[in-house]
Write a protein that holds these residues in place. Structure first.
Motif, mmCIF file in Angstrom:
data_model
loop_
_atom_site.group_PDB
_atom_site.id
_atom_site.type_symbol
_atom_site.label_atom_id
_atom_site.label_comp_id
_atom_site.label_asym_id
_atom_site.label_seq_id
_atom_site.Cartn_x
_atom_site.Cartn_y
_atom_site.Cartn_z
ATOM 1 N N PHE A 83 0.804 -1.219 0.000
ATOM 2 C CA PHE A 83 0.000 0.000 0.000
ATOM 3 C C PHE A 83 0.838 1.271 0.000
ATOM 4 O O PHE A 83 0.340 2.347 -0.287
ATOM 5 N N CYS A 84 2.109 1.153 0.377
ATOM 6 C CA CYS A 84 3.029 2.291 0.385
ATOM 7 C C CYS A 84 4.428 1.751 0.086
ATOM 8 O O CYS A 84 4.640 0.539 0.029
ATOM 9 N N ASP A 85 5.382 2.645 -0.095
ATOM 10 C CA ASP A 85 6.727 2.222 -0.490
ATOM 11 C C ASP A 85 7.358 1.246 0.494
ATOM 12 O O ASP A 85 7.945 0.241 0.082
ATOM 13 N N CYS A 86 7.227 1.509 1.791
ATOM 14 C CA CYS A 86 7.870 0.599 2.746
ATOM 15 C C CYS A 86 7.197 -0.776 2.731
ATOM 16 O O CYS A 86 7.872 -1.804 2.856
ATOM 17 N N GLU A 87 5.890 -0.815 2.521
ATOM 18 C CA GLU A 87 5.199 -2.099 2.439
ATOM 19 C C GLU A 87 5.566 -2.851 1.161
ATOM 20 O O GLU A 87 5.639 -4.075 1.161
ATOM 21 N N VAL A 88 5.802 -2.118 0.079
ATOM 22 C CA VAL A 88 6.265 -2.762 -1.156
ATOM 23 C C VAL A 88 7.592 -3.452 -0.879
ATOM 24 O O VAL A 88 7.794 -4.611 -1.231
ATOM 25 N N LEU A 89 8.493 -2.749 -0.225
ATOM 26 C CA LEU A 89 9.806 -3.324 0.035
ATOM 27 C C LEU A 89 9.763 -4.469 1.025
ATOM 28 O O LEU A 89 10.475 -5.450 0.860
ATOM 29 N N TYR A 90 8.929 -4.385 2.040
ATOM 30 C CA TYR A 90 8.922 -5.411 3.073
ATOM 31 C C TYR A 90 8.000 -6.577 2.750
ATOM 32 O O TYR A 90 8.402 -7.728 2.852
ATOM 33 N N ASN A 91 6.781 -6.307 2.353
ATOM 34 C CA ASN A 91 5.813 -7.381 2.111
ATOM 35 C C ASN A 91 5.915 -7.973 0.716
ATOM 36 O O ASN A 91 6.024 -9.184 0.546
ATOM 37 N N VAL A 92 5.865 -7.125 -0.275
ATOM 38 C CA VAL A 92 5.814 -7.608 -1.650
ATOM 39 C C VAL A 92 7.149 -8.194 -2.078
ATOM 40 O O VAL A 92 7.193 -9.229 -2.740
ATOM 41 N N GLU A 93 8.239 -7.581 -1.671
ATOM 42 C CA GLU A 93 9.555 -8.124 -2.013
ATOM 43 C C GLU A 93 9.684 -9.546 -1.486
ATOM 44 O O GLU A 93 10.156 -10.434 -2.187
ATOM 45 N N GLU A 94 9.229 -9.780 -0.283
ATOM 46 C CA GLU A 94 9.275 -11.119 0.304
ATOM 47 C C GLU A 94 8.379 -12.082 -0.470
ATOM 48 O O GLU A 94 8.750 -13.221 -0.733
ATOM 49 N N LEU A 95 7.203 -11.638 -0.856
ATOM 50 C CA LEU A 95 6.279 -12.445 -1.646
ATOM 51 C C LEU A 95 6.906 -12.838 -2.974
ATOM 52 O O LEU A 95 6.811 -13.992 -3.412
ATOM 53 N N LEU A 96 7.580 -11.901 -3.618
ATOM 54 C CA LEU A 96 8.223 -12.197 -4.899
ATOM 55 C C LEU A 96 9.368 -13.194 -4.733
ATOM 56 O O LEU A 96 9.564 -14.063 -5.582
ATOM 57 N N LYS A 97 10.114 -13.101 -3.661
ATOM 58 C CA LYS A 97 11.202 -14.050 -3.407
ATOM 59 C C LYS A 97 10.651 -15.460 -3.289
ATOM 60 O O LYS A 97 11.224 -16.396 -3.813
#
Length: 60
Positions: free
Chosen positions: A42-56
């Motif tokens: 929903f925001c830049d920090c969530e992209v880096l923390y949540n989505v980055e992990e999901l993509l990994k």
């Protein structure tokens, strides 16, 4: 984005994400933004923390 987010606090928006998409001339930015929102980005920090992990996890 990691480096830029470290320089300033998250503004609770997708400011850096949108800059990244524009810089890299991503044409389907709206679709990506919708996908990010659906997956906890929903925001830049969530992209880096949540989505980055999901993509990994999904691209191992």
């Amino acid at each position: 984005m990691d480096e830029e987010l470290e320089k300033k606090a998250c503004d609770d928006h997708l400011t850096l994400t949108k800059q990244f998409l524009a810089t890299n001339q991503v044409e389907n930015g709206d679709e990506i933004e919708n996908w990010l929102n659906e997956n906890g980005g929903f925001c830049d920090c969530e992209v880096l923390y949540n989505v980055e992990e999901l993509l990994k996890i999904n691209f191992k």
